[in-house]
Design a protein around this motif. Structure first.
Motif, PDB file in Angstrom:
ATOM      1  N   ARG A 123       0.853  -1.185   0.000  1.00  0.00           N
ATOM      2  CA  ARG A 123       0.000   0.000   0.000  1.00  0.00           C
ATOM      3  C   ARG A 123       0.887   1.232   0.000  1.00  0.00           C
ATOM      4  O   ARG A 123       1.782   1.362   0.824  1.00  0.00           O
ATOM      5  CB  ARG A 123      -0.912   0.009   1.229  1.00  0.00           C
ATOM      6  N   GLU A 162       0.264   8.048   1.293  1.00  0.00           N
ATOM      7  CA  GLU A 162      -0.270   9.195   0.566  1.00  0.00           C
ATOM      8  C   GLU A 162      -0.047  10.479   1.359  1.00  0.00           C
ATOM      9  O   GLU A 162      -0.135  10.498   2.585  1.00  0.00           O
ATOM     10  CB  GLU A 162      -1.771   9.032   0.293  1.00  0.00           C
ATOM     11  N   GLN A 213      -4.459  15.223  -9.192  1.00  0.00           N
ATOM     12  CA  GLN A 213      -3.593  14.213  -9.787  1.00  0.00           C
ATOM     13  C   GLN A 213      -2.861  13.459  -8.684  1.00  0.00           C
ATOM     14  O   GLN A 213      -2.713  13.949  -7.564  1.00  0.00           O
ATOM     15  CB  GLN A 213      -2.567  14.837 -10.744  1.00  0.00           C
ATOM     16  N   ARG A 214      -2.391  12.275  -9.044  1.00  0.00           N
ATOM     17  CA  ARG A 214      -1.603  11.445  -8.139  1.00  0.00           C
ATOM     18  C   ARG A 214      -0.177  11.385  -8.697  1.00  0.00           C
ATOM     19  O   ARG A 214       0.050  10.855  -9.797  1.00  0.00           O
ATOM     20  CB  ARG A 214      -2.210  10.044  -8.023  1.00  0.00           C
ATOM     21  N   ARG A 255       1.356   1.815 -11.890  1.00  0.00           N
ATOM     22  CA  ARG A 255       0.032   1.204 -12.035  1.00  0.00           C
ATOM     23  C   ARG A 255      -0.571   0.886 -10.668  1.00  0.00           C
ATOM     24  O   ARG A 255      -1.763   1.106 -10.435  1.00  0.00           O
ATOM     25  CB  ARG A 255       0.151  -0.055 -12.893  1.00  0.00           C
ATOM     26  N   HIS A 256       0.255   0.344  -9.778  1.00  0.00           N
ATOM     27  CA  HIS A 256      -0.234  -0.017  -8.447  1.00  0.00           C
ATOM     28  C   HIS A 256      -0.648   1.224  -7.661  1.00  0.00           C
ATOM     29  O   HIS A 256      -1.604   1.193  -6.870  1.00  0.00           O
ATOM     30  CB  HIS A 256       0.847  -0.787  -7.692  1.00  0.00           C
ATOM     31  N   ALA A 257       0.073   2.333  -7.891  1.00  0.00           N
ATOM     32  CA  ALA A 257      -0.225   3.577  -7.184  1.00  0.00           C
ATOM     33  C   ALA A 257      -1.343   4.373  -7.844  1.00  0.00           C
ATOM     34  O   ALA A 257      -1.772   5.395  -7.310  1.00  0.00           O
ATOM     35  CB  ALA A 257       1.028   4.448  -7.117  1.00  0.00           C
ATOM     36  N   GLU A 258      -1.799   3.911  -9.004  1.00  0.00           N
ATOM     37  CA  GLU A 258      -2.812   4.622  -9.781  1.00  0.00           C
ATOM     38  C   GLU A 258      -2.348   6.045 -10.084  1.00  0.00           C
ATOM     39  O   GLU A 258      -3.092   7.025  -9.964  1.00  0.00           O
ATOM     40  CB  GLU A 258      -4.160   4.634  -9.052  1.00  0.00           C
ATOM     41  N   ALA A 259      -1.081   6.144 -10.488  1.00  0.00           N
ATOM     42  CA  ALA A 259      -0.475   7.426 -10.845  1.00  0.00           C
ATOM     43  C   ALA A 259       0.064   7.340 -12.273  1.00  0.00           C
ATOM     44  O   ALA A 259       0.281   6.244 -12.800  1.00  0.00           O
ATOM     45  CB  ALA A 259       0.654   7.766  -9.869  1.00  0.00           C
ATOM     46  N   HIS A 260       0.288   8.494 -12.872  1.00  0.00           N
ATOM     47  CA  HIS A 260       0.812   8.530 -14.235  1.00  0.00           C
ATOM     48  C   HIS A 260       2.252   9.030 -14.302  1.00  0.00           C
ATOM     49  O   HIS A 260       2.931   8.814 -15.302  1.00  0.00           O
ATOM     50  CB  HIS A 260      -0.068   9.426 -15.123  1.00  0.00           C
TER      51      HIS A 260
END
Length: 272
Positions: free
Chosen positions: A8, A11, A135-136, A214-219
């Motif tokens: 996990r 954040e 954004q992440r 991808r796991h962090a759902e970030a670009h």
């Protein structure tokens, strides 16, 4: 070697009133590099209208850190100890106006709670997702993703163990400093063996970086460590942004701040 899985991602959620944040890494502050310290101190002293709402430091702020007691010892204090205190005072002054977040690097991973408090900084896990402007952004020092450097990865796993750190910090300060000098000498010798050319050092593994994103759902992954500032298109809408190191005594001098705001990412070179 494979990257350690992250179950996990931590954040850091930016307050709604933040308009801009600055991100830096790899200043390697040390008493023997006064030009870099002065450029950094000048950056911290900028007027309020030029400052971001927060500063994120992604590791290797210091060339070496052997324990938080370097800030409090008064027994035969060395020039290095006075330098560390000057750094802490500069950070404390800045943090009175904007929060400072610190993520450990491979040089200063022993900076602990007392050191963070003395510097007015808040600690960050590596990696951490910054949630900012809808954004992440995935933040990391970057060394954990340099999988091809197997010798370093073994060393990293060893020194990040709590038991190893406890044994090391239990030694007298002078002994810890001697060990650090030897490790730095070995590191410099290793760099010289490659012509001190960062392009020949191990780089971040692309597949591992994509898996983290991808796991962090970030670009976007933002990191330091490699001393190779660039922006890499990883495909599938993903990118890797590498921060600049700082060395004001080099020719040409290197010092750069990455600013995130509503317009995106901006590299802001600092002039000596």
């Amino acid at each position: 070697m494979t990257v350690q899985p992250v179950d996990r991602f931590a954040e850091c959620i930016a307050p709604a009133n933040w308009q801009a944040v600055d991100v830096i890494s790899d200043l390697h502050l040390q008493a023997g590099e006064p030009e870099t310290f002065e450029a950094w101190a000048a950056y911290l002293r900028r007027p309020a209208h030029e400052r971001a709402d927060a500063l994120f430091i992604l590791g290797d702020l210091f060339e070496v850190w052997v324990g938080d007691d370097v800030l409090s010892t008064h027994t035969s204090p060395s020039a290095d100890h006075a330098f560390w205190r000057a750094c802490a005072e500069a950070l404390q002054a800045y943090s009175a106006h904007a929060p400072v977040y610190f993520m450990p690097g491979n040089r200063d991973f022993l900076l602990g709670p007392a050191g963070l408090d003395a510097c007015g900084m808040q600690g960050l896990s590596d990696p951490t997702v910054l949630v900012f402007l809808d954004q992440r952004w995935l933040l990391s020092h970057g060394d954990a993703l340099c999988l091809a450097d197997t010798d370093y990865m073994r060393f990293r796993a060893q020194v990040r163990e709590p038991a190893w750190q406890h044994r090391f910090l239990a030694q007298p300060l002078a002994q810890r400093e001697a060990i650090a000098r030897e490790l730095r000498a070995q590191s410099e010798a290793r760099k010289r063996s490659t012509g001190n050319d960062p392009s020949l050092w191990a780089d971040v593994d692309t597949q591992a970086a994509k898996a983290w994103l991808r796991h962090a759902e970030a670009h976007t992954l933002i990191h330091g460590h490699t001393h190779r500032p660039a922006t890499h298109d990883l495909g599938d809408g993903l990118q890797r942004v590498v921060l600049s190191d700082w060395e004001l005594s080099a020719r040409p001098a290197r010092a750069e701040v990455l600013r995130l705001d509503a317009k995106g990412l901006h590299r802001r070179p600092l002039r000596p």
